[in-house]
Design a protein around this motif. Structure first.
Motif, PDB file in Angstrom:
ATOM      1  N   GLU A   1       0.763  -1.092  -0.323  1.00  0.00           N
ATOM      2  CA  GLU A   1       0.291  -0.169   0.328  1.00  0.00           C
ATOM      3  C   GLU A   1       0.618   1.142  -0.516  1.00  0.00           C
ATOM      4  OE1 GLU A   1      -2.638   0.022   3.382  1.00  0.00           O
ATOM      5  OE2 GLU A   1      -3.427  -1.938   2.315  1.00  0.00           O
ATOM      6  N   PRO A   2       0.253   2.442  -0.419  1.00  0.00           N
ATOM      7  CA  PRO A   2       1.071   3.653  -0.267  1.00  0.00           C
ATOM      8  C   PRO A   2       1.581   4.338   0.826  1.00  0.00           C
ATOM      9  CG  PRO A   2      -1.081   3.997  -1.853  1.00  0.00           C
ATOM     10  CD  PRO A   2      -1.317   2.690  -1.282  1.00  0.00           C
ATOM     11  N   ILE A   3       2.433   5.077   0.618  1.00  0.00           N
ATOM     12  CA  ILE A   3       3.019   5.377   2.079  1.00  0.00           C
ATOM     13  C   ILE A   3       1.947   5.960   2.657  1.00  0.00           C
ATOM     14  CG2 ILE A   3       3.406   7.612   1.696  1.00  0.00           C
ATOM     15  CD1 ILE A   3       6.170   7.297   3.961  1.00  0.00           C
TER      16      ILE A   3
ATOM     17  N   ALA B   1       3.112   2.487 -16.118  1.00  0.00           N
ATOM     18  CA  ALA B   1       3.131   1.387 -16.129  1.00  0.00           C
ATOM     19  C   ALA B   1       2.416   0.636 -15.073  1.00  0.00           C
ATOM     20  CB  ALA B   1       4.623   0.574 -16.401  1.00  0.00           C
ATOM     21  N   ASP B   2       2.414  -0.855 -14.430  1.00  0.00           N
ATOM     22  CA  ASP B   2       2.143  -0.767 -13.131  1.00  0.00           C
ATOM     23  C   ASP B   2       3.050  -1.209 -11.748  1.00  0.00           C
ATOM     24  OD1 ASP B   2      -0.703  -1.304 -14.307  1.00  0.00           O
ATOM     25  OD2 ASP B   2      -1.218  -3.366 -13.433  1.00  0.00           O
ATOM     26  N   LEU B   3       4.322  -1.592 -11.851  1.00  0.00           N
ATOM     27  CA  LEU B   3       4.928  -1.762 -11.496  1.00  0.00           C
ATOM     28  C   LEU B   3       5.605  -0.555 -10.866  1.00  0.00           C
ATOM     29  CD1 LEU B   3       6.603  -5.641 -12.075  1.00  0.00           C
ATOM     30  CD2 LEU B   3       4.485  -4.655 -10.512  1.00  0.00           C
ATOM     31  N   LYS B   4       6.104   0.078 -10.296  1.00  0.00           N
ATOM     32  CA  LYS B   4       7.051   0.757  -9.462  1.00  0.00           C
ATOM     33  C   LYS B   4       6.360   2.339 -10.370  1.00  0.00           C
ATOM     34  CE  LYS B   4      10.844  -1.843  -8.606  1.00  0.00           C
ATOM     35  NZ  LYS B   4      10.603  -3.228  -9.013  1.00  0.00           N
TER      36      LYS B   4
ATOM     37  N   ASP C   1      -1.377  -2.323  -7.147  1.00  0.00           N
ATOM     38  CA  ASP C   1      -1.732  -4.019  -6.899  1.00  0.00           C
ATOM     39  C   ASP C   1      -2.957  -3.861  -5.929  1.00  0.00           C
ATOM     40  OD1 ASP C   1      -0.347  -5.061  -7.620  1.00  0.00           O
ATOM     41  OD2 ASP C   1       1.014  -5.518  -5.794  1.00  0.00           O
ATOM     42  N   ASP C   2      -3.714  -2.910  -5.538  1.00  0.00           N
ATOM     43  CA  ASP C   2      -4.831  -2.532  -5.033  1.00  0.00           C
ATOM     44  C   ASP C   2      -5.587  -0.965  -5.292  1.00  0.00           C
ATOM     45  OD1 ASP C   2      -3.582  -0.994  -2.425  1.00  0.00           O
ATOM     46  OD2 ASP C   2      -2.764  -2.060  -2.189  1.00  0.00           O
ATOM     47  N   LEU C   3      -6.809  -0.848  -4.463  1.00  0.00           N
ATOM     48  CA  LEU C   3      -7.516  -0.068  -5.038  1.00  0.00           C
ATOM     49  C   LEU C   3      -6.815   1.986  -4.140  1.00  0.00           C
ATOM     50  CD1 LEU C   3      -9.463   1.699  -6.283  1.00  0.00           C
ATOM     51  CD2 LEU C   3     -11.202   1.002  -4.190  1.00  0.00           C
TER      52      LEU C   3
ATOM     53  N   ASP D   1       0.638   2.217 -21.026  1.00  0.00           N
ATOM     54  CA  ASP D   1       0.672   0.669 -21.433  1.00  0.00           C
ATOM     55  C   ASP D   1       0.370   0.202 -22.841  1.00  0.00           C
ATOM     56  OD1 ASP D   1       3.379  -1.022 -20.382  1.00  0.00           O
ATOM     57  OD2 ASP D   1       1.863  -2.176 -21.539  1.00  0.00           O
ATOM     58  N   GLY D   2       0.837  -0.463 -23.644  1.00  0.00           N
ATOM     59  CA  GLY D   2      -0.559  -1.291 -24.115  1.00  0.00           C
ATOM     60  C   GLY D   2      -0.564  -2.819 -23.806  1.00  0.00           C
ATOM     61  N   HIS D   3      -0.533  -3.142 -21.943  1.00  0.00           N
ATOM     62  CA  HIS D   3      -1.048  -4.289 -22.022  1.00  0.00           C
ATOM     63  C   HIS D   3      -2.519  -3.801 -21.755  1.00  0.00           C
ATOM     64  CE1 HIS D   3      -1.229  -7.474 -19.125  1.00  0.00           C
ATOM     65  NE2 HIS D   3      -0.565  -7.749 -19.473  1.00  0.00           N
ATOM     66  N   PRO D   4      -3.406  -4.781 -21.952  1.00  0.00           N
ATOM     67  CA  PRO D   4      -4.067  -4.418 -22.369  1.00  0.00           C
ATOM     68  C   PRO D   4      -4.944  -4.713 -20.399  1.00  0.00           C
ATOM     69  CG  PRO D   4      -4.464  -6.975 -22.703  1.00  0.00           C
ATOM     70  CD  PRO D   4      -3.536  -5.887 -22.699  1.00  0.00           C
ATOM     71  N   GLY D   5      -4.542  -5.433 -19.823  1.00  0.00           N
ATOM     72  CA  GLY D   5      -4.772  -5.975 -18.493  1.00  0.00           C
ATOM     73  C   GLY D   5      -4.175  -5.438 -17.338  1.00  0.00           C
ATOM     74  N   TYR D   6      -3.478  -3.996 -17.294  1.00  0.00           N
ATOM     75  CA  TYR D   6      -2.926  -3.109 -16.635  1.00  0.00           C
ATOM     76  C   TYR D   6      -3.641  -2.303 -16.329  1.00  0.00           C
ATOM     77  CZ  TYR D   6       1.515  -4.335 -17.065  1.00  0.00           C
ATOM     78  OH  TYR D   6       3.529  -5.056 -17.419  1.00  0.00           O
ATOM     79  N   ARG D   7      -3.724  -2.147 -14.718  1.00  0.00           N
ATOM     80  CA  ARG D   7      -4.810  -0.768 -13.896  1.00  0.00           C
ATOM     81  C   ARG D   7      -4.163  -0.066 -14.519  1.00  0.00           C
ATOM     82  NH1 ARG D   7      -2.890  -5.263 -10.580  1.00  0.00           N
ATOM     83  NH2 ARG D   7      -4.913  -6.229  -9.154  1.00  0.00           N
TER      84      ARG D   7
END
Length: 875
Positions: A445-447, A516-519, A540-542, A569-575
């Motif tokens: 989760e975020p700080i 992107a979804d990571l970092k 990873d979460d809301l 990003d081109g990934h169709p499933g990225y949040r």
């Protein structure tokens, strides 16, 4: 390749903690911030200048080459909207025509850049007073506006000093001047700020406590002795307290703290270091400390709260500490029980903790530090610096649970007065000299920044809270960096760096990139600049998705960019992509291929023009490919507008997605299968896989059920780590690769190309339009042979790193022959690996390639948003 202007150092300016130098730029002398250099230059050295900063020390030949390039580009800057020269990229010295028949002239200067919250208006006031000029200065939504009136020569000199002598933390983007009719007047005033025009001011990052403030903090005779929030125009909070623009106290979270008479006198005194320092405060009028006990009630206040927190830490307790950009969780880093308990409570797994040490002397007992790393560790930004462990440590070491099995330690020094006081000064009772200092949040989760949320969400993690009542406007984690291959290599760009802009090699329309979804980071861009946000986290979460929403809004408010298009990003499933579509509000959403964005980010950072192409190597763990496969070991012929996939690692089956990421032995079995090697149970990777799981994998690999093809270099590192018996399961991203890097570093020497060297096989496609395939099969077979022959894991790791570097050079040479290109860009998270980056860069330069590698942004997904902006803007 880099946008910069050469200058020669005349002298280091005294009184600025070695952060400022007088530099001669084609006959004009300018004060330049040298704080970004790894080592300070000496008088006579040539430096490359960019936006008021010295970016690198160069030799005379490179200086001459840079000057020649500037002459080819044209000696002047671009014209601003009002016809005045915009000297953002090429400094120009004011030479306004002087009417000798008129005794007084008046001139209006509009200054843009990082000019609010850095002592710029005090500098203007003092400069005008020294030149006997009347007029005014004010913050605006676009920067700072100055009007001066007086002797023509004095007005011209004033214009010159605006460009050449700004305060140390200021970055002057441009100065435009227009003549005004004289109005008279007998004084120079600081006028009320105006927010009527469009916001485009560059906000300063938060800056570590300066030397002068630390001296006052320790001085019993000073009225700010032991003040936990001591600050001045040269240091302290900026970005994390700004609520709006222009930057004045009313537009910060200090608005609720009314200045006492003494602070007001300093604030209003042009001769004082705190002249118009917006966070100014003292014991009498500033934020207050309190220690909250386990029952949620305040038990100590002020200095006693600090003493009590130090006692708790010495007793092995875990304390939540409110800092600049959020809460930290702290405990004694030498106390095995305390660190293990923190790890258990936070569900941290084996992921390393960062360690804040009381001083440089403590750091040098724990880690080895080069001069370059020391400069990075002690500079004004004070990031967490990844440093090799000293084995054995000079004195008592840290708890094993701090960074289990990791070859490096993440070390940082105190960067706020609160941190300094927590360790103790003067005759304070000694406490721990090394503290685990990790983000105050539950894993993933975020700080946490809000005090009420800290009491509830952190309650299961801590024994007490040391907090203050100055609100945090925007979360900002500690930055993480290392020094590799001759330059800084950011790993996480956040506190101390964000939100400084990055110059773009061409103008772009207003855009927002979702990253992107990571970092995750996001980025805004318009015109000649981009603003990359602070680190947000993994989507990873809301709560992290909500953090992205707040960050994008805050960055928009500070920059005034109103994006007409979003990029994802081109990934169709990225949040992150879903977030962009949800926030489009009728605007177009452009998608960009992940690895193309990696390479574009490196090109933009080095200032390549829109027509320039490179041979790009994007090595990472995962990225959605144009063919639906998981890419990650890619060679691209790329510019900003397009790319061609020139080569890639041979596909192997990725079974079960995240299951294979978390269990490297699955990737080892996939590579054994692809290489036609039996799953002999004498191999560590095979033995680590339960029999039933092996049967399932064998069926999946044979039928393709539940598998997706991958060319990931990150997964190949995982496979080799498991084959060598280094890591079979991981608790955090890249754990296996980090361990493999540590072993390679400890090997006696890097193998040359000889009988024991590993080598990939390059397979040309039958169709010339298809990419070359780099088959790792021969490498896998050689690793298996070495494992079976009892070769130490250190040597296997070193040989594998050498093979990846050699593959990169072989492909670069092949594509130079085919395309004539001589520049190579290195991007993707695998290039956080210092051993790989250094060996690859060295080998490429030995073959006369120009090597472009990340310096200002992380090679990992933290830099993707910047690349997305550039690709989207190129059509």
């Amino acid at each position: 390749m880099c946008l910069g202007i050469p200058g020669r150092v005349v002298e280091i300016v005294e009184g600025y903690a070695d952060q400022l130098a007088l530099v001669d730029v084609e006959g004009a002398r300018r004060r330049i911030n040298i704080g970004m250099l790894d080592t300070p230059p000496a008088a006579g050295d040539w430096v490359l200048l960019h936006m008021g900063f010295a970016m690198e020390i160069i030799d005379e030949a490179k200086a001459a080459q840079a000057l020649s390039g500037l002459e080819m580009m044209g000696s002047g800057g671009r014209e601003s909207e009002d016809g005045e020269t915009d000297d953002r990229r090429t400094p120009a010295h004011e030479s306004a025509p002087v009417d000798t028949q008129q005794p007084r002239v008046r001139r209006r200067f509009e200054v843009r850049g990082v000019v609010q919250g850095v002592g710029f208006r005090p500098f203007v006031y003092v400069t005008a007073a020294a030149l006997a000029l009347t007029g005014s200065v004010a913050n605006t939504g676009g920067g700072v506006v100055v009007e001066v009136e007086g002797d023509p020569e004095a007005v011209a000199e004033f214009g010159r000093r605006l460009r050449t002598d700004p305060p140390p933390l200021a970055v002057v983007e441009s100065v435009t001047g227009t003549d005004q009719p004289p109005t008279g007047g007998a004084e120079f005033v600081i006028a009320d700020s105006s927010a009527t025009d469009r916001v485009r001011t560059l906000v300063s990052p938060d800056t570590a406590t300066c030397r002068d403030c630390l001296t006052e903090l320790r001085d019993p005779a000073d009225r700010r002795h032991r003040h936990p929030f001591i600050t001045c125009t040269h240091c302290g909070p900026r970005f994390t307290i700004v609520t709006g623009m222009p930057y004045d106290r009313a537009a910060t979270t200090m608005a609720g703290f009314e200045m006492c008479d003494d602070c007001r006198a300093e604030y209003d005194d042009p001769r004082d270091r705190r002249f118009h320092a917006q966070p100014i405060a003292c014991h009498g009028c500033g934020p207050r400390l309190e220690l909250i006990g386990e029952d949620g009630r305040a038990v100590h206040h002020g200095d006693e709260a600090l003493r009590a927190a130090r006692r708790l830490l010495a007793e092995g307790k875990i304390v939540a500490i409110k800092g600049l950009g959020g809460y930290h969780l702290a405990c004694d880093a030498r106390d095995e029980t305390a660190v293990t308990e923190l790890r258990r409570r936070k569900r941290r797994g084996g992921k390393p903790f960062a360690v804040m040490v009381a001083g440089l002397d403590v750091a040098e007992e724990l880690v080895t530090i080069t001069d370059d790393e020391r400069a990075l560790l002690t500079g004004t930004r004070k990031p967490i610096v990844l440093l090799p462990r000293r084995t054995p440590p000079v004195s008592g070491g840290l708890a094993d649970a701090v960074a289990p099995g990791n070859p490096d330690l993440g070390v940082l020094l105190p960067y706020t007065p609160l941190h300094t006081l927590l360790f103790g000064i003067g005759d304070d009772t000694p406490g721990p000299d090394a503290l685990v200092m990790t983000s105050g949040n539950r894993s993933g989760e975020p700080i946490v920044t809000d005090d009420a949320r800290a009491l509830t969400e952190l309650a299961p993690l801590v024994d007490a809270w040391l907090r203050h009542d100055r609100p945090i406007q925007i979360p900002c984690d500690d930055s993480v960096s290392r020094f590799a291959a001759g330059a800084e290599l950011p790993v996480r760009r956040s506190r101390g760096y964000a939100p400084l802009p990055l110059a773009l090699p061409f103008d772009i329309p207003p855009l927002l990139a979702a990253g992107a979804d990571l970092k995750n980071t996001c980025a805004l861009g318009e015109g000649g600049y981009a603003w990359v946000s602070q680190h947000i986290g993994d989507m990873d979460d809301l709560s992290t998705v909500d953090a992205l929403t707040r960050t994008a809004a805050h960055l928009g408010a500070l920059t005034g960019v109103e994006p007409g298009q979003l990029v994802a990003d081109g990934h169709p499933g990225y949040r992150s992509g879903a977030w962009a579509r949800a926030h489009a509000k009728g605007r177009a959403v452009r998608t960009v291929q992940h690895h193309h964005a990696h390479i574009a980010a490196v090109l933009g950072e080095h200032g390549l023009g829109p027509g320039e192409s490179v041979i790009g190597f994007a090595y990472d763990g995962t990225g959605h490919g144009a063919d639906g496969a998981v890419w990650g070991g890619e060679a691209l012929i790329a510019d900003y507008k397009s790319y061609r996939r020139a080569a890639h690692l041979a596909y192997v089956p990725l079974a079960g997605g995240d299951a294979s990421v978390q269990r490297p032995y699955r990737m080892a079995l996939a590579h054994l299968h692809a290489a036609g090697i039996d799953w002999d149970q004498s191999l560590p990777a095979v033995a680590a896989c339960p029999a039933r799981e092996r049967d399932v994998l064998a069926h999946q690999f044979a039928t393709g059920f539940g598998c997706v093809p991958t060319s990931s270099m990150g997964r190949l590192f995982d496979a080799v780590a498991s084959l060598a018996g280094v890591r079979h399961e991981v608790a955090y991203e890249a754990e296996a690769a980090i361990a493999l890097e540590g072993l390679a570093r400890s090997a006696a020497g890097e193998p040359a190309r000889s009988a024991d060297a590993y080598a990939f096989a390059l397979v040309d496609p039958a169709d010339p339009g298809e990419p070359v395939v780099a088959d790792p099969g021969p490498v896998i077979r050689a690793v298996v042979s070495d494992v079976s022959g009892g070769v130490p894991a250190e040597q296997i790791a070193a040989r594998f790193h050498a093979a990846v570097a050699a593959l990169t050079v072989d492909l670069a040479e092949l594509f130079r022959l085919r395309t004539g290109l001589g520049a190579v860009a290195l991007g993707g998270g695998v290039f956080q690996n210092a051993v790989l980056l250094e060996s690859t860069q060295r080998a490429l330069r030995a073959k006369d390639f120009t090597v472009l590698r990340p310096v200002l942004l992380p090679p990992n997904d933290g830099g993707v948003a910047f690349g997305q902006l550039l690709v989207a803007a190129s059509g």
